[in-house]
Design an enzyme around this catalytic site. Structure first.
Site, PDB file in Angstrom:
ATOM      1  N   ARG A 110      11.053   9.253  -8.130  1.00 56.50           N
ATOM      2  CA  ARG A 110      10.514  10.498  -7.607  1.00 56.50           C
ATOM      3  C   ARG A 110      11.588  11.282  -6.885  1.00 56.50           C
ATOM      4  O   ARG A 110      12.211  10.793  -5.952  1.00 56.50           O
ATOM      5  CB  ARG A 110       9.340  10.217  -6.654  1.00 56.50           C
ATOM      6  N   THR A 114      11.308  17.674  -4.808  1.00 57.19           N
ATOM      7  CA  THR A 114      10.247  18.303  -5.600  1.00 57.19           C
ATOM      8  C   THR A 114       9.018  17.412  -5.774  1.00 57.19           C
ATOM      9  O   THR A 114       7.955  17.891  -6.180  1.00 57.19           O
ATOM     10  CB  THR A 114      10.781  18.659  -6.999  1.00 57.19           C
ATOM     11  N   ASP A 206       6.464   2.110   1.529  1.00 57.44           N
ATOM     12  CA  ASP A 206       7.035   2.128   0.189  1.00 57.44           C
ATOM     13  C   ASP A 206       6.946   0.727  -0.401  1.00 57.44           C
ATOM     14  O   ASP A 206       7.605  -0.199   0.079  1.00 57.44           O
ATOM     15  CB  ASP A 206       8.497   2.596   0.237  1.00 57.44           C
ATOM     16  N   ASP A 209      10.340  -0.869  -1.589  1.00 58.00           N
ATOM     17  CA  ASP A 209      11.195  -1.283  -0.480  1.00 58.00           C
ATOM     18  C   ASP A 209      10.665  -2.537   0.195  1.00 58.00           C
ATOM     19  O   ASP A 209      11.427  -3.447   0.546  1.00 58.00           O
ATOM     20  CB  ASP A 209      11.315  -0.154   0.547  1.00 58.00           C
TER      21      ASP A 209
END
Length: 215
Positions: A110, A114, A206, A209
């Site tokens: 990602r 944006t 996340d 992560d």
């Protein structure tokens, strides 16, 4: 326990074991090893739900007592597609239940500016049109990456696709329904919303992560 929404597009798995393990994963002090193990365990529980409806047939076998016509899976083996990198955590657990499944990978990241997906890898088995395809990714946030992955799978011939995730945001669910209303979503939780950075709130951070200890 599951909660089926009226249009059949989304299935929320509310089984107590799923919800308990998800709560442990949400805790910020859960270790990398603990997070990884919980993800493997919860993926197996969710796999039972998403594989409902697999085609069945019978074959003649001999039990220790007598012959019988026993149920077995029918048709070509299903395909599991991991949306890299976090999807691998779900993939490993499901493969323990369905070790003969074919496996594909979609590499998307990602763009943090944006929030749009950028493709860097795509490798899937042949004859997707003849197989059930289950795409896996722990998070359905904006839905942009998931929609892009399903786009690629359909371009490769897949027609029977399901999507498995741990957490889903209302925004991601709506995005997927708009783009791919024929793709059933199975999730362990529908969270409140996305924050300004496009992360699910309250979420669990996340997933990649936390799984790999990269932050």
């Amino acid at each position: 326990m599951t909660q089926d929404f009226s249009d059949g597009h989304l299935t929320h798995v509310t089984h107590p074991l799923v919800q308990h393990k998800l709560t442990l994963m949400r805790r910020k002090d859960t270790s990398t090893a603990g997070f990884r193990q919980l993800l493997r365990e919860i993926s197996q529980l969710l796999a039972y739900e998403i594989t409902r409806g697999l085609p069945m047939t019978t074959e003649r076998i001999d039990t220790p007592l007598q012959p019988m016509d026993a149920p077995v899976l029918d048709g070509k083996k299903l395909v599991l597609v991991s949306i890299l990198r976090a999807g691998n955590g779900l993939l490993d657990g499901i493969l323990e239940l369905v070790p003969s499944a074919r496996v594909g990978f979609v590499g998307l990241y990602r763009d943090e500016e944006t929030l749009k997906p950028v493709q860097y890898y795509f490798k899937v088995p042949q004859a997707l049109e003849d197989r059930m395809v289950i795409a896996v990714d722990p998070m359905l946030a904006t839905g942009n990456s998931s929609v892009a992955a399903i786009d690629l799978l359909k371009q490769a011939g897949a027609t029977n696709i399901r999507f498995l995730c741990l957490l889903a945001a209302p925004e991601g669910i709506a995005r997927m329904k708009e783009a791919h209303p024929d793709v059933q979503i199975v999730t362990a939780a529908v969270d409140e919303r996305l924050n300004e950075q496009g992360y699910i709130v309250p979420g669990l951070g996340d997933a990649g992560d936390r799984m790999f200890g990269t932050k």
